[in-house]
Write an enzyme that holds these catalytic residues in place. Structure first.
Site, PDB file in Angstrom:
ATOM      1  N   ASN A 109       0.811  -1.217   0.000  1.00 35.49           N
ATOM      2  CA  ASN A 109       0.000   0.000   0.000  1.00 35.49           C
ATOM      3  C   ASN A 109       0.846   1.268   0.000  1.00 35.49           C
ATOM      4  OD1 ASN A 109      -2.008  -1.851   0.099  1.00 35.49           O
ATOM      5  ND2 ASN A 109      -2.670  -1.398   2.196  1.00 35.49           N
ATOM      6  N   THR A 154     -15.819  38.440 -31.989  1.00 34.86           N
ATOM      7  CA  THR A 154     -16.613  38.020 -30.822  1.00 34.86           C
ATOM      8  C   THR A 154     -17.866  37.411 -31.418  1.00 34.86           C
ATOM      9  OG1 THR A 154     -17.819  40.099 -30.627  1.00 34.86           O
ATOM     10  CG2 THR A 154     -15.757  39.963 -29.402  1.00 34.86           C
ATOM     11  N   HIS A 155     -18.405  36.387 -30.787  1.00 38.39           N
ATOM     12  CA  HIS A 155     -19.559  35.638 -31.326  1.00 38.39           C
ATOM     13  C   HIS A 155     -19.248  35.082 -32.716  1.00 38.39           C
ATOM     14  CE1 HIS A 155     -21.964  37.761 -28.192  1.00 38.39           C
ATOM     15  NE2 HIS A 155     -21.186  38.773 -28.530  1.00 38.39           N
ATOM     16  N   SER A 276      -8.076  12.400 -48.501  1.00 40.38           N
ATOM     17  CA  SER A 276      -9.313  11.608 -48.438  1.00 40.38           C
ATOM     18  C   SER A 276      -9.162  10.399 -49.352  1.00 40.38           C
ATOM     19  CB  SER A 276     -10.488  12.474 -48.898  1.00 40.38           C
ATOM     20  OG  SER A 276     -11.514  11.660 -49.423  1.00 40.38           O
ATOM     21  N   LYS A 282      -9.106  16.704 -51.519  1.00 40.84           N
ATOM     22  CA  LYS A 282      -9.154  16.998 -50.086  1.00 40.84           C
ATOM     23  C   LYS A 282      -7.795  17.070 -49.412  1.00 40.84           C
ATOM     24  CE  LYS A 282     -12.183  17.499 -47.642  1.00 40.84           C
ATOM     25  NZ  LYS A 282     -13.214  16.633 -47.073  1.00 40.84           N
ATOM     26  N   ASN A 284      -7.049  17.517 -45.340  1.00 39.77           N
ATOM     27  CA  ASN A 284      -7.795  17.661 -44.088  1.00 39.77           C
ATOM     28  C   ASN A 284      -6.899  17.983 -42.890  1.00 39.77           C
ATOM     29  OD1 ASN A 284     -10.198  17.010 -45.430  1.00 39.77           O
ATOM     30  ND2 ASN A 284      -9.806  14.816 -45.159  1.00 39.77           N
ATOM     31  N   GLU A 289      -8.139  18.111 -35.649  1.00 37.09           N
ATOM     32  CA  GLU A 289      -9.405  17.442 -35.313  1.00 37.09           C
ATOM     33  C   GLU A 289      -9.200  16.364 -34.253  1.00 37.09           C
ATOM     34  OE1 GLU A 289     -11.831  16.505 -38.991  1.00 37.09           O
ATOM     35  OE2 GLU A 289     -10.039  17.393 -39.855  1.00 37.09           O
ATOM     36  N   TYR A 316      -6.358   2.182   2.285  1.00 37.32           N
ATOM     37  CA  TYR A 316      -6.252   1.631   0.936  1.00 37.32           C
ATOM     38  C   TYR A 316      -7.454   0.752   0.614  1.00 37.32           C
ATOM     39  CZ  TYR A 316      -4.806  -0.953  -3.151  1.00 37.32           C
ATOM     40  OH  TYR A 316      -4.773  -1.488  -4.405  1.00 37.32           O
ATOM     41  N   GLN A 321      -6.484   0.683  -7.522  1.00 32.51           N
ATOM     42  CA  GLN A 321      -5.682   0.124  -8.612  1.00 32.51           C
ATOM     43  C   GLN A 321      -6.136   0.698  -9.955  1.00 32.51           C
ATOM     44  OE1 GLN A 321      -4.187  -3.997  -8.548  1.00 32.51           O
ATOM     45  NE2 GLN A 321      -5.608  -4.405 -10.212  1.00 32.51           N
TER      46      GLN A 321
HETATM   47  N1  ARG Z   1      -1.717  -3.418  -7.492  1.00 34.49           N
HETATM   48  C1  ARG Z   1      -2.174  -2.721  -6.351  1.00 34.49           C
HETATM   49  C2  ARG Z   1      -2.605  -1.305  -6.771  1.00 34.49           C
HETATM   50  O1  ARG Z   1      -2.278  -0.923  -7.825  1.00 34.49           O
HETATM   51  C3  ARG Z   1      -1.086  -2.642  -5.344  1.00 34.49           C
HETATM   52  C4  ARG Z   1      -1.515  -2.516  -3.914  1.00 34.49           C
HETATM   53  C5  ARG Z   1      -2.245  -3.671  -3.464  1.00 34.49           C
HETATM   54  N2  ARG Z   1      -2.372  -3.782  -2.076  1.00 34.49           N
HETATM   55  C6  ARG Z   1      -3.168  -4.698  -1.565  1.00 34.49           C
HETATM   56  N3  ARG Z   1      -3.209  -4.743  -0.285  1.00 34.49           N
HETATM   57  N4  ARG Z   1      -3.882  -5.482  -2.294  1.00 34.49           N
HETATM   58  O2  ARG Z   1      -3.269  -0.597  -6.059  1.00 34.49           O
END
Ligand code: ARG
Length: 458
Positions: A109, A154-155, A276, A282, A284, A289, A316, A321
């Site tokens: 974490n 403007t506009h 095109s 054309k 483009n 875009e 966490y 993830q």
């Molecule tokens: N792959 C996880 C992420 O990207 C890493 C952390 C995971 N920790 C856990 N306690 N499962 O967040």
């Protein structure tokens, strides 16, 4: 067997491995992960939490793994789930017992919080470089086009004459703010989450100040729960990217209009436009875009990250993830758009004649005609009405304000004299707008000088 397999009595279902695994995308953070591990293990050795010689062995092997990844010698495994456990598994495979000491006093974490923060810092620095490059391109173009008169709108209706240089420098200001926003974002990313542990730090005597310093942070984060669950910087960076795209998209829209046959203000270089498959004539403006289109994609990333974060309790949660793909996609999209956009505008050809003629039509000097009467002593509201009547007359006669003969002008106002024609000439309209921030060559010169000074200060 999984690194966390001890309490499990069954193999993970294959579908769960597929669903859970993030290695297919978080492998992009291999460098940050190894750097973080090297700092962590250096600190573990220094603090005597693991034997100093083991720390050295681990450090050296992490260096080897980094090299092997860069030489494409390593195949990551889906079962090892993510980049953190992939690298740790390889280390353990190579060093056995010693390798198993790396994760002492650390959790994935705080590890992932660190990796994402370091990745984002590098990404911000990268984008800063691209924005700076675009800023220099705009400033040199503006210098070249300092005297190129064009209609200001403007506009999307012709309003007053300006110069292309002045118009371009408006974008300079936008991208300058974008640059500064990126710096601000970096400034709020100065604390290191490593050592926050799973959520509540650890009982080992970690030196968090040391790891923070080794990794180029000003210090450790102040609260371990926040340390592992903070992704504000991801959201903030993607907002900054969205703003850059919004500016690029507005600019793109103008490029697209300007190279239409109706405007014909510019021509894009053949190398920066496309054809095109059916219409042979054309050419483009696909780059502009696509840039406009990709803006939606980056906005999507912003909504994604904000929505991921909005409902998760401390600390966490696996939801987090999902921060990575959206971060990577937004960053990579903007990184692709900025340099190609800069090249596209750098190589375009300006049709000075068309721009000038555009500024001549549409009564863009009507304000100047009113100001002429004001300078002769008429209150502005009256002058506005008189010139309005002259415009209406001119539309009927299919002429411009400067084509009305003096005898006729006198019928609208006795105050009008021969000097009227000079007062509403195109060059006068531009040159007399000499207020700070305005389009006159002098005022614009100041803006360009300031811009150059800003670029030199970076
Ligand atoms: N792959 C996880 C992420 O990207 C890493 C952390 C995971 N920790 C856990 N306690 N499962 O967040």
């Amino acid at each position: 067997m999984k690194l966390w397999g001890g309490r499990f009595n069954k193999e993970t279902d294959k579908a769960v491995d597929d669903f859970n695994s993030s290695i297919s995308f978080d492998c992009k953070m291999y460098k940050e992960d190894i750097e973080g591990s090297i700092a962590h293990v250096t600190m573990l050795g220094k603090q005597g939490i693991i034997p100093a010689e083991n720390a050295e062995t681990i450090k050296a092997e992490l260096g080897n793994i980094l090299k092997d990844i860069e030489d494409d010698k390593i195949e990551f495994s889906l079962e090892a789930e993510d980049i953190h456990m992939n690298i740790e598994s390889i280390l353990i495979e190579r060093l056995e017992g010693i390798g198993k000491q790396l994760h002492t006093g650390r959790s994935r974490n705080d590890q992932v919080a660190l990796d994402v923060k370091m990745y984002t810092r590098n990404a911000i620095n990268d984008i800063k470089g691209e924005v700076k490059n675009l800023l220099s391109t705009i400033a040199s173009l503006a210098e070249q086009e300092k005297l190129t008169v064009m209609p200001g709108y403007t506009h999307l209706q012709k309003a007053q004459p300006i110069t292309l240089g002045h118009h371009l420098m408006a974008y300079f200001q936008m991208f300058k703010r974008d640059y500064e926003r990126l710096c601000d974002c970096l400034g709020r990313m100065s604390l290191c989450p490593l050592g926050s542990g799973a959520l509540a730090t650890t009982t080992y005597p970690l030196d968090r100040h040391l790891t923070a310093k080794l990794l180029g942070f000003e210090g450790p984060t102040e609260n371990s729960l926040d340390g592992v669950s903070d992704r504000d910087h991801v959201a903030e960076f993607i907002f900054d990217l969205s703003m850059i795209m919004m500016h690029l998209s507005r600019f793109s829209e103008e490029i697209i209009l300007w190279c239409s046959d109706e405007f014909s203000f510019i021509r894009l270089d053949d190398a920066y436009s496309t054809g095109s498959s059916i219409m042979p004539q054309k050419k483009n403006p696909d780059i502009a875009e696509l840039t406009r289109g990709k803006t939606g994609r980056v906005y999507g990333s912003l909504i994604t990250i904000l929505t991921i974060l909005k409902g998760i309790p401390l600390a966490y949660n696996k939801d987090m993830q999902e921060d990575k793909e959206t971060l990577f996609d937004a960053y990579e999209t903007v990184k692709m758009c900025l340099p190609i956009f800069a090249k596209m505008i750098e190589t375009m050809t300006v049709n000075t004649e068309k721009m000038r003629n555009g500024a001549k039509g549409g009564f863009t000097n009507a304000t100047d005609a009113a100001d002429y009467l004001v300078k002769k002593g008429m209150p502005f509201r009256d002058a506005h009405r008189v010139i309005g009547e002259m415009v209406s007359y001119s539309i009927g006669e299919k002429i411009s304000l400067e084509e009305i003969p003096l005898s006729k002008l006198k019928e609208f106002s006795e105050l009008i004299e021969e000097d009227y024609y000079q007062a509403i000439a195109l060059e006068t309209c531009v040159n007399e707008r000499n207020v700070y921030g305005g389009p006159s060559p002098d005022a614009l010169g100041t803006a360009i000088d300031n811009a150059k000074r800003f670029l030199e200060s970076l």
